[in-house]
Enzyme design. Structure first.
Site, PDB file in Angstrom:
ATOM      1  CE  LYS A   1      -1.853   3.034   1.989  1.00 20.73           C
ATOM      2  NZ  LYS A   1      -1.636   4.446   1.576  1.00 20.73           N
TER       3      LYS A   1
ATOM      4  CD  GLU B   1      12.808   0.485   9.739  1.00 25.63           C
ATOM      5  OE1 GLU B   1      13.305   1.462  10.323  1.00 25.63           O
ATOM      6  OE2 GLU B   1      13.429  -0.580   9.560  1.00 25.63           O
TER       7      GLU B   1
ATOM      8  CB  CYS C   1      12.949   8.411   8.657  1.00 27.74           C
ATOM      9  SG  CYS C   1      14.019   7.345   7.691  1.00 27.74           S
TER      10      CYS C   1
ATOM     11  CD  GLU D   1      10.093  12.682  11.856  1.00 23.38           C
ATOM     12  OE1 GLU D   1       8.890  12.373  11.974  1.00 23.38           O
ATOM     13  OE2 GLU D   1      10.940  11.933  11.343  1.00 23.38           O
TER      14      GLU D   1
HETATM   15  P1  NAD Z   1       2.133   8.586   7.660  1.00 18.10           P
HETATM   16  O1  NAD Z   1       2.249   7.749   8.872  1.00 18.10           O
HETATM   17  O2  NAD Z   1       1.098   9.637   7.615  1.00 18.10           O
HETATM   18  O3  NAD Z   1       1.842   7.663   6.369  1.00 18.10           O
HETATM   19  C1  NAD Z   1       2.666   6.570   6.047  1.00 18.10           C
HETATM   20  C2  NAD Z   1       1.826   5.516   5.350  1.00 18.10           C
HETATM   21  O4  NAD Z   1       0.841   5.046   6.255  1.00 18.10           O
HETATM   22  C3  NAD Z   1       1.077   6.028   4.110  1.00 18.10           C
HETATM   23  O5  NAD Z   1       1.084   5.019   3.117  1.00 18.10           O
HETATM   24  C4  NAD Z   1      -0.322   6.214   4.639  1.00 18.10           C
HETATM   25  O6  NAD Z   1      -1.311   6.096   3.640  1.00 18.10           O
HETATM   26  C5  NAD Z   1      -0.424   5.081   5.642  1.00 18.10           C
HETATM   27  N1  NAD Z   1      -1.457   5.259   6.669  1.00 18.10           N
HETATM   28  C6  NAD Z   1      -1.951   6.425   7.164  1.00 18.10           C
HETATM   29  N2  NAD Z   1      -2.930   6.165   8.074  1.00 18.10           N
HETATM   30  C7  NAD Z   1      -3.017   4.817   8.176  1.00 18.10           C
HETATM   31  C8  NAD Z   1      -3.810   3.952   8.969  1.00 18.10           C
HETATM   32  N3  NAD Z   1      -4.717   4.405   9.826  1.00 18.10           N
HETATM   33  N4  NAD Z   1      -3.618   2.616   8.835  1.00 18.10           N
HETATM   34  C9  NAD Z   1      -2.690   2.134   7.980  1.00 18.10           C
HETATM   35  N5  NAD Z   1      -1.926   2.911   7.199  1.00 18.10           N
HETATM   36  C10 NAD Z   1      -2.077   4.241   7.290  1.00 18.10           C
HETATM   37  O7  NAD Z   1       3.563   9.154   7.428  1.00 18.10           O
HETATM   38  P2  NAD Z   1       4.025  10.197   6.333  1.00 18.10           P
HETATM   39  O8  NAD Z   1       3.673  11.547   6.780  1.00 18.10           O
HETATM   40  O9  NAD Z   1       3.546   9.738   4.993  1.00 18.10           O
HETATM   41  O10 NAD Z   1       5.602   9.965   6.371  1.00 18.10           O
HETATM   42  C11 NAD Z   1       6.412  10.694   7.197  1.00 18.10           C
HETATM   43  C12 NAD Z   1       6.795   9.894   8.420  1.00 18.10           C
HETATM   44  O11 NAD Z   1       7.405   8.674   8.038  1.00 18.10           O
HETATM   45  C13 NAD Z   1       7.831  10.632   9.235  1.00 18.10           C
HETATM   46  O12 NAD Z   1       7.529  10.524  10.597  1.00 18.10           O
HETATM   47  C14 NAD Z   1       9.114   9.878   8.914  1.00 18.10           C
HETATM   48  O13 NAD Z   1      10.106   9.984   9.886  1.00 18.10           O
HETATM   49  C15 NAD Z   1       8.621   8.497   8.742  1.00 18.10           C
HETATM   50  N6  NAD Z   1       9.567   7.704   7.942  1.00 18.10           N
HETATM   51  C16 NAD Z   1      10.335   6.770   8.573  1.00 18.10           C
HETATM   52  C17 NAD Z   1      11.265   6.036   7.860  1.00 18.10           C
HETATM   53  C18 NAD Z   1      12.115   4.991   8.537  1.00 18.10           C
HETATM   54  O14 NAD Z   1      12.684   4.166   7.850  1.00 18.10           O
HETATM   55  N7  NAD Z   1      12.268   4.987   9.847  1.00 18.10           N
HETATM   56  C19 NAD Z   1      11.426   6.265   6.499  1.00 18.10           C
HETATM   57  C20 NAD Z   1      10.643   7.230   5.893  1.00 18.10           C
HETATM   58  C21 NAD Z   1       9.711   7.942   6.631  1.00 18.10           C
END
Ligand code: NAD
Length: 486
Positions: A180, A255, A289, A388
């Site tokens: 997804k 992650e 991240c 963050e």
């Molecule tokens: P997000 O959590 O809003 O979304 C990430 C994913 O989760 C998207 O595909 C989104 O559609 C999905 N999602 C959202 N709500 C959901 C739910 N209720 N159930 C299941 N899936 C759901 O994050 P974002 O804003 O897209 O990304 C930024 C965040 O990701 C930052 O906090 C960043 O640090 C983190 N990140 C971490 C890593 C790592 O490897 N540690 C890498 C990249 C990004």
């Protein structure tokens, strides 16, 4: 329309080796963050689409995909990696338009995706069980087996790299994947599925259902047919994902975010450190991240380091992804609002903006640009030094002693990556142990993308490890076989 460049309709899901419209026909608008223009629509998948994808994955495990040997999977992944390399230009163009990533960075992500396929392709037949000495008359050994159906939820900031490390390792171990991607950016996820299929990946081994997090994402995490979930994203959603998976007792890799420090001692090679100090904060417009958003500098060299980082900041140019400058736009108007909000707090609290980069004149007003900002005079417990921000904002914090540096470095709820800059070997080793973090870099930071290097967090940065060989253990289950033969 970018879709014209693709050989498929991006408003469809990829399920069981075919492009199928979402069950209820809904779509989501896709925007180019550099211009604010619409570049296409993607599927807004839901529960029924996720269910079809999980069923397709289960059928693949019971069919051709489940019967592949480790050697066959290795050759296949290697071939997929080659096809990715042949398509680097297209993938980079898609990612630049979709994420707003400067072309060179987008290209590097496509090359990293290929590298993951090569790495995991080479690893499939090198993951062994072991024999265990036991009671007289027994032979005991372990087998590494796939979980079954793995769910992969990916954010918008590094779609190709995160798909590479998570789907690549899952397929290597013989799982069948349901992916997804993020609603903000998923063209390269779809393109990757097309490339993998053309390279010979059997139907159902990889299924892609784009859609909103609270719809398709929630349906995937709650699905009883999913045996393992890999989630990359925010802390709040990670906690929701873990709760949903707990109802099915499905294991989860999280992650999540970070507030990663680089610690600079007064004996460090500052010339060598400088590009790392700045690049690690502004790469992908700080939407990383593992972005290093806190720079801790020993007091004797503090003014000098701030001055030299400021020079670099003033030279940073921000503009459209296609212009391939230092920094592109943020992903969305919403993200720009969040980052600008942090800068408003900084001004209201009289923090000093030591230097800012320049948004170029031809950057459209409708794009989501924020000038990279270097902040000083920030207390370590201020929200700017704790939260963050996920934008091109770094704070520089002074410290006096090694103990104080460790306390500040460990003084957030995160622990993803840390950098240590010193020529003192003993201090390098002491800090590598004392700093709470999933990865530590000594006299470098995040070098080389680190396909081979296990990656993951402690604390609110998450749990479980991806990348490197370690991911192969996470994407498999250990079975113990105890044979009594007298
Ligand atoms: P997000 O959590 O809003 O979304 C990430 C994913 O989760 C998207 O595909 C989104 O559609 C999905 N999602 C959202 N709500 C959901 C739910 N209720 N159930 C299941 N899936 C759901 O994050 P974002 O804003 O897209 O990304 C930024 C965040 O990701 C930052 O906090 C960043 O640090 C983190 N990140 C971490 C890593 C790592 O490897 N540690 C890498 C990249 C990004």
């Amino acid at each position: 329309m970018i879709a014209d460049k693709l050989g498929f309709d991006p408003s469809r899901c990829f399920i069981n080796g075919a492009w199928v419209p979402p069950h209820d026909g809904r779509t989501v608008r896709l925007e180019n963050p550099s211009t604010g223009e619409t570049i296409g629509t993607i599927a807004r998948g839901g529960t029924k689409d996720i269910d079809s994808a999980v069923q397709a994955a289960q059928s693949a495990l019971n069919g051709q995909w489940g019967a592949t040997t480790a050697l066959e999977r290795g050759r296949l992944l290697t071939r997929i990696g080659q096809r990715v390399l042949e398509n680097v230009d297209l993938l980079a163009e898609l990612e630049a338009a979709d994420v707003g990533k400067p072309l060179t960075q987008a290209r590097n992500d496509a090359i990293a995706l290929a590298r993951y396929m090569e790495f995991y392709g080479g690893a499939t037949d090198k993951v062994h069980g072991e024999t265990i000495p036991y009671l007289d008359g027994y032979t005991v050994y372990t087998l590494r087996e796939p979980h079954g159906v793995t769910g992969h939820i990916v954010p918008w900031n590094y779609p190709m790299q995160i798909i590479g490390r998570s789907v690549g390792a899952a397929l290597a171990m013989g799982n069948a994947a349901v992916l997804k991607p993020a609603e903000e950016a998923c063209l390269t996820a779809l393109a990757f599925a097309a490339i993998a299929h053309e390279a010979g990946l059997p139907q159902g081994a990889l299924n892609v259902v784009p859609g909103l997090g609270e719809e398709a994402g929630a349906a995937l995490t709650a699905h009883a047919g999913v045996n393992h979930i890999s989630f990359t994203g925010s802390v709040g959603v990670g906690a929701l994902v873990q709760s949903a998976a707990a109802r099915n007792v499905a294991p989860v890799t999280l992650e999540l975010g970070g507030k990663s420090p680089q610690i600079v001692f007064d004996d460090a090679d500052i010339d060598k450190a400088l590009p790392f100090l700045v690049n690690a904060g502004i790469q992908n417009a700080g939407q990383t991240c593992s972005a290093s958003s806190r720079i801790l500098v020993q007091r004797g060299i503090y003014d000098d380091v701030v001055a030299r980082m400021s020079e670099r900041y003033k030279a940073l140019r921000v503009g459209p992804a296609a212009d391939d400058l230092d920094v592109g736009p943020l992903i969305s108007a919403r993200q720009k609002e969040i980052v600008s909000g942090f800068l408003d707090v900084a001004r209201a609290d009289n923090l000093t903006i030591a230097a800012q980069g320049q948004i170029v004149g031809n950057a459209p007003d409708t794009g989501h640009y924020v000038a990279p900002s270097l902040l000083v005079g920030v207390s370590p417990d201020h929200p700017l030094a704790q939260d963050e921000i996920f934008g091109p904002v770094q704070v520089v914090l002074p410290f006096d002693t090694e103990e104080e540096a460790i306390a500040i470095a460990n003084g957030t709820e995160f622990g993803l990556v840390a950098g240590i800059w010193t020529r003192d070997g003993g201090r390098q080793m002491r800090l590598a142990k004392a700093v709470r973090s999933g990865q530590i870099f000594i006299n470098n930071y995040g070098a080389g993308g680190g396909v081979e290097l296990p990656f993951g967090g402690v604390g609110k940065s998450g749990h479980g490890r991806e990348k490197g060989f370690e991911a192969l253990y996470g994407f498999s289950v250990l079975k113990t076989v105890a044979a009594h033969h007298g």
